[in-house]
Design an enzyme around this catalytic site. Structure first.
Site, PDB file in Angstrom:
ATOM      1  N   ASP A   7       0.777  -1.318   0.135  1.00 22.30           N
ATOM      2  CA  ASP A   7       0.177  -0.181   0.051  1.00 22.30           C
ATOM      3  C   ASP A   7       0.898   1.165   0.105  1.00 22.30           C
ATOM      4  O   ASP A   7       1.444   1.535   1.019  1.00 22.30           O
ATOM      5  CB  ASP A   7      -0.824   0.091   1.445  1.00 22.30           C
ATOM      6  CG  ASP A   7      -2.042   1.367   1.260  1.00 22.30           C
ATOM      7  OD1 ASP A   7      -2.159   2.038   0.249  1.00 22.30           O
ATOM      8  OD2 ASP A   7      -2.279   1.660   2.492  1.00 22.30           O
ATOM      9  N   GLU A  68      -1.246  -1.216  -4.836  1.00 24.93           N
ATOM     10  CA  GLU A  68      -2.406  -0.434  -4.894  1.00 24.93           C
ATOM     11  C   GLU A  68      -2.448   0.462  -6.232  1.00 24.93           C
ATOM     12  O   GLU A  68      -1.392   1.198  -6.591  1.00 24.93           O
ATOM     13  CB  GLU A  68      -2.868   0.356  -3.705  1.00 24.93           C
ATOM     14  CG  GLU A  68      -4.303   0.829  -3.770  1.00 24.93           C
ATOM     15  CD  GLU A  68      -4.700   1.419  -2.395  1.00 24.93           C
ATOM     16  OE1 GLU A  68      -4.964   0.618  -1.408  1.00 24.93           O
ATOM     17  OE2 GLU A  68      -5.061   2.534  -2.524  1.00 24.93           O
ATOM     18  N   ASP A 141      -2.742   0.920   6.913  1.00 23.25           N
ATOM     19  CA  ASP A 141      -1.715   0.858   5.760  1.00 23.25           C
ATOM     20  C   ASP A 141      -1.430  -0.750   5.941  1.00 23.25           C
ATOM     21  O   ASP A 141      -1.198  -1.167   4.726  1.00 23.25           O
ATOM     22  CB  ASP A 141      -0.701   1.522   5.838  1.00 23.25           C
ATOM     23  CG  ASP A 141      -1.214   3.063   6.161  1.00 23.25           C
ATOM     24  OD1 ASP A 141      -1.370   3.883   5.297  1.00 23.25           O
ATOM     25  OD2 ASP A 141      -1.290   3.462   7.271  1.00 23.25           O
TER      26      ASP A 141
END
Lengths: 193, 193
Positions: A7, A68, A141
């Site tokens: 992430d 992501e 996260d």
């Protein structure tokens, strides 16, 4: 198959590694969040993220890296840094010949919760349940990085869709060096608390 | 002072090197545009850009790298790739301890043309004039990279503000290896035409 989920972010970059095999439950291998100080210059921050990501790639040896997909429609103040962090991550993977796949936030949410509009609490709760973790991964996260990795395994069809009950499986194919690395991460996390 | 200007982009990444010393005219050392194929995956494209930028940094040994500051308000379809290309560039500089400075497009335009809203043709014309080049640098990404480097020299106060007439100065402090590199770039550009 071992997936490193990332992430991306300059301030907090979530890293989560999961193993999945057909018919076996998904297992967490490692999770952490890399932080770089907001006051540092961009190059130094990207170097910190790159070094950490490269260390993870060399130790956990993922088969694939799931990152992501960042959209420029997102929060304008952070999106450029997020794209840059994603870029150095994709670069580190390319240097090692590790394929990089991108998943959108809504794909990830839908994969783990059934809804593309789930909130962070729902994602965290499902990640904890799927990986049968004693504690919820924190911060968000960290949970998001694990959710990305799970999303990739499931979309790829490599892993069973939901965990099956039973005793914890072994560490799977992790080498001694990989297990030592995971233990070191765990120890450093405990000392930071 | 030697400045490597970089106009980041995945499809075309402009690189331009200029030398400047107080009271001396600004001199072009090298200019080129790195291209990566749109069909390749992101990691491979970033690796191509990173390798090229690292080659330039190691050969031309810039004192500072000037990168265009990307805004998320720009062209949405290309801005993420541009940010990622800028990120791998800043990473390569940080690995070598070379400072990275960012300049906005309007700062660059204002520095070389006097207007922050100048068009590409004006920027190219002024870059050609300032560097006393026989031909206009093409494509626009090449001119933009040189303009970035000039902008940094002038804002830094290291270089005379406008070129003075006179015979072309020598290559300055370039080493034999650096001159060979520049010659190699020139030769490769000719062979591509």
């Amino acid at each position: 198959m071992r997936v490193l989920g990332i992430d991306p972010g300059l301030t907090r970059c979530g890293l989560g590694v999961v193993d999945g095999l057909p018919g076996r439950r998904v297992q967490m291998v490692a999770v952490d969040v890399i932080r770089t100080p907001a006051g540092s210059d961009l190059g130094a921050r990207l170097l910190g993220i790159s070094d950490a990501v490269e260390g993870w790639m060399d130790q956990v040896r993922p088969d694939v890296v799931a990152v992501e997909r960042v959209f420029s429609q997102n929060n304008v103040s952070t999106v450029m840094g997020t794209a840059q962090a994603a870029g150095v991550t994709a670069l580190a993977a390319a240097r090692r010949g590790i394929p990089v796949v991108m998943h959108t936030p809504s794909e990830v949410k839908a994969a783990v919760t059934g809804s593309g509009r789930a909130d962070k609490a729902q994602v965290t709760a499902m990640v904890q349940r799927i990986l049968q973790l004693a504690e919820a991964p924190r911060p968000a996260d960290a949970a998001d990085a694990l959710a990305l990795a799970i999303c990739h395994l499931w979309r790829d069809g490599t892993a069973a869709v939901m965990p099956v009950r039973g005793p914890n499986a072994s560490k799977g194919g992790a080498t001694a060096a990989q297990q030592a690395w995971v233990a070191a991460i765990e120890a450093s996390k405990k000392s930071r608390r």
